[in-house]
Scaffold this motif. Structure first.
Motif, PDB file in Angstrom:
ATOM      1  N   PRO A 174      61.888 -48.874 -36.262  1.00 30.47           N
ATOM      2  CA  PRO A 174      60.830 -49.279 -35.677  1.00 30.47           C
ATOM      3  C   PRO A 174      60.433 -47.625 -35.366  1.00 30.47           C
ATOM      4  O   PRO A 174      61.469 -46.679 -34.721  1.00 30.47           O
ATOM      5  N   TYR A 175      58.958 -47.438 -34.689  1.00 30.16           N
ATOM      6  CA  TYR A 175      58.869 -46.915 -34.042  1.00 30.16           C
ATOM      7  C   TYR A 175      59.062 -46.240 -32.277  1.00 30.16           C
ATOM      8  O   TYR A 175      58.422 -47.348 -31.898  1.00 30.16           O
ATOM      9  N   PHE A 176      59.294 -45.673 -31.991  1.00 27.59           N
ATOM     10  CA  PHE A 176      59.977 -45.624 -30.650  1.00 27.59           C
ATOM     11  C   PHE A 176      59.095 -44.580 -30.218  1.00 27.59           C
ATOM     12  O   PHE A 176      59.157 -43.577 -30.079  1.00 27.59           O
ATOM     13  N   ILE A 177      58.212 -45.307 -29.221  1.00 19.16           N
ATOM     14  CA  ILE A 177      56.337 -44.528 -28.842  1.00 19.16           C
ATOM     15  C   ILE A 177      56.507 -44.960 -27.811  1.00 19.16           C
ATOM     16  O   ILE A 177      56.771 -45.701 -26.736  1.00 19.16           O
ATOM     17  N   GLN A 178      56.592 -43.052 -26.854  1.00 18.52           N
ATOM     18  CA  GLN A 178      56.389 -42.864 -25.324  1.00 18.52           C
ATOM     19  C   GLN A 178      55.010 -43.008 -25.413  1.00 18.52           C
ATOM     20  O   GLN A 178      54.044 -41.455 -25.661  1.00 18.52           O
ATOM     21  N   PHE A 179      54.532 -43.873 -24.597  1.00 21.09           N
ATOM     22  CA  PHE A 179      52.500 -43.588 -24.391  1.00 21.09           C
ATOM     23  C   PHE A 179      52.805 -42.414 -22.820  1.00 21.09           C
ATOM     24  O   PHE A 179      53.898 -42.322 -21.780  1.00 21.09           O
ATOM     25  N   VAL A 180      51.937 -41.597 -22.914  1.00 22.26           N
ATOM     26  CA  VAL A 180      52.337 -40.585 -21.682  1.00 22.26           C
ATOM     27  C   VAL A 180      51.346 -40.626 -20.856  1.00 22.26           C
ATOM     28  O   VAL A 180      49.579 -40.485 -21.412  1.00 22.26           O
ATOM     29  N   PHE A 181      50.995 -40.571 -19.485  1.00 22.39           N
ATOM     30  CA  PHE A 181      49.982 -40.914 -18.691  1.00 22.39           C
ATOM     31  C   PHE A 181      49.968 -39.221 -17.723  1.00 22.39           C
ATOM     32  O   PHE A 181      50.991 -39.658 -16.670  1.00 22.39           O
ATOM     33  N   GLY A 182      48.678 -39.116 -17.646  1.00 19.09           N
ATOM     34  CA  GLY A 182      48.874 -38.450 -16.676  1.00 19.09           C
ATOM     35  C   GLY A 182      48.570 -36.657 -16.677  1.00 19.09           C
ATOM     36  O   GLY A 182      49.079 -35.870 -15.502  1.00 19.09           O
ATOM     37  N   VAL A 183      49.042 -35.880 -18.042  1.00 20.34           N
ATOM     38  CA  VAL A 183      48.324 -34.827 -18.418  1.00 20.34           C
ATOM     39  C   VAL A 183      47.424 -34.497 -18.358  1.00 20.34           C
ATOM     40  O   VAL A 183      46.713 -35.662 -19.011  1.00 20.34           O
ATOM     41  N   LEU A 184      47.183 -33.587 -17.827  1.00 18.48           N
ATOM     42  CA  LEU A 184      45.474 -33.246 -17.762  1.00 18.48           C
ATOM     43  C   LEU A 184      44.842 -32.428 -19.228  1.00 18.48           C
ATOM     44  O   LEU A 184      45.919 -31.198 -19.413  1.00 18.48           O
ATOM     45  N   GLY A 185      44.315 -33.441 -19.884  1.00 22.30           N
ATOM     46  CA  GLY A 185      43.870 -32.805 -21.150  1.00 22.30           C
ATOM     47  C   GLY A 185      44.380 -34.004 -22.071  1.00 22.30           C
ATOM     48  O   GLY A 185      44.331 -34.456 -23.191  1.00 22.30           O
ATOM     49  N   GLY A 186      45.828 -34.824 -21.202  1.00 29.34           N
ATOM     50  CA  GLY A 186      45.767 -36.691 -21.491  1.00 29.34           C
ATOM     51  C   GLY A 186      45.273 -37.463 -20.635  1.00 29.34           C
ATOM     52  O   GLY A 186      44.116 -37.333 -20.174  1.00 29.34           O
ATOM     53  N   MET A 187      45.324 -39.106 -21.458  1.00 27.61           N
ATOM     54  CA  MET A 187      44.829 -40.367 -20.878  1.00 27.61           C
ATOM     55  C   MET A 187      45.318 -40.102 -19.089  1.00 27.61           C
ATOM     56  O   MET A 187      46.358 -39.702 -18.836  1.00 27.61           O
ATOM     57  N   GLY A 188      44.326 -40.278 -18.467  1.00 23.27           N
ATOM     58  CA  GLY A 188      45.097 -40.760 -16.955  1.00 23.27           C
ATOM     59  C   GLY A 188      45.645 -41.741 -16.454  1.00 23.27           C
ATOM     60  O   GLY A 188      45.961 -42.893 -18.064  1.00 23.27           O
TER      61      GLY A 188
END
Ligand code: KMH
Ligand code: ZN
Length: 309
Positions: free
Chosen positions: A191-205
């Motif tokens: 299984p893939y453990f995916i960390q969704f990262v929010f709020g870095v300026l350069g990534g998704m808001g």
């Protein structure tokens, strides 16, 4: 709903010591806060190092050696070493400590991107170290390099050769497609453990709609072969990870991602954030997973297979 994994990212490479006196900097600070976070319910500790004299982000193996043995000997949490380090470091630098430790888990950033920290200069503060201000200023021209070649190198040197499994850090929809690409090449297995990262300026808001959309597309790309976790920078940390927990996802806290425990109030420790999210998720009916349950779920190699030193 199944159990929930709490990851705690203890210090990172985004915040600087002048922003909070509670940010762990020395090996002893990082070890003490990590043990406390594990005791509070963090099953995974996401680890960066700092130079103990200056507090500057460091990838040097001797700085990791200042806390990895204490954490490995003092708790059973899964140790997850960052391969992202800091965007100013080369990949050779970023990989030196993870290659030496061969941890159960390592972070893996799934795309090249901007990583702009300079908005944090807007607030007036007394800087304790002369590196801090230029470090933040220079981030307006910084590329966080994670090309497919870099990703493959990390996957083979740490995954194939050393048995580490990954926290796949996805800051954007495009990163999910890059992850699918490596799954299709047979380099990674579920299984893939995916960390969704929010709020870095350069990534998704940090918009709730982005989280629902990431889950929708990850469902399409990975079906039952993945678990998602959420981290959100700054004041969006608790609201967005609470949403993730309500959706059946997993959560990441820690002073790497946010220095506060409530609006305008500095967290006194990493454990304080773990305690807070633990209470929230338990009230939502979720059960916090132990490190051994996480090992089983993510098919980790075991704590006795790392070189903690
Ligand atoms: N600091 C987070 C936004 C890594 O260590 O590989 C991303 C991170 C990267 O945790
Ligand atoms: Zn990190």
């Amino acid at each position: 709903m199944t159990g929930i994994i709490i990851t705690c990212a203890l210090t990172g490479s985004i915040h600087t010591p002048s922003m909070s006196s509670h940010l762990p900097v020395t090996g002893a600070d990082i070890a003490a806060q990590g043990l406390e976070a594990a005791q509070a319910g963090a099953a995974i500790l996401h680890l960066h190092a700092r130079d103990p004299d200056t507090g500057r982000p460091s990838a040097r193996p001797e700085h990791f050696a200042g806390f990895v043995p204490d954490l490995a000997g003092g708790c059973d949490a899964v140790l997850n070493l960052s391969t992202g380090g800091s965007a100013v470091m080369t990949l050779d630098e970023r990989l030196a400590a993870p290659l030496a430790v061969a941890p159960e888990m390592a972070s893996l950033n799934m795309g090249t991107m901007n990583f702009a920290l300079y908005p944090m200069l807007a607030r007036d503060r007394a800087w304790h170290h002369d590196w801090e201000r230029p470090f933040l200023e220079a981030s307006d021209d910084l590329v966080f390099k994670n090309t497919p070649r870099d990703i493959l190198r990390i996957l083979t040197s740490l995954g194939t050769d050393r048995g580490a499994r990954f926290e796949f850090e996805c800051y954007d929809l495009s990163h999910l497609y890059m992850l699918r690409h490596f799954a299709d090449r047979g380099v990674i297995r579920p299984p893939y453990f995916i960390q969704f990262v929010f709020g870095v300026l350069g990534g998704m808001g940090p918009d709730p709609e982005n989280l629902t959309h990431m889950v929708r597309i990850a469902d399409k790309l990975f079906g039952d072969d993945y678990l998602f976790s959420v981290l959100a920078a700054g004041r969006f940390q608790m609201p967005l990870i609470t949403m993730a927990a309500a959706m059946g996802g997993h959560v990441r806290v820690g002073l790497e991602d946010s220095l506060t425990i409530a609006r305008g109030q500095l967290a006194r420790s990493n454990a304080e954030q773990v305690v807070k999210i633990r209470e929230i998720v338990e009230r939502l009916g979720r059960v916090v997973m132990t490190p051994d349950q996480v090992r089983d779920t993510l098919r980790l190699k075991g704590a006795d297979a790392i070189n903690a030193g």
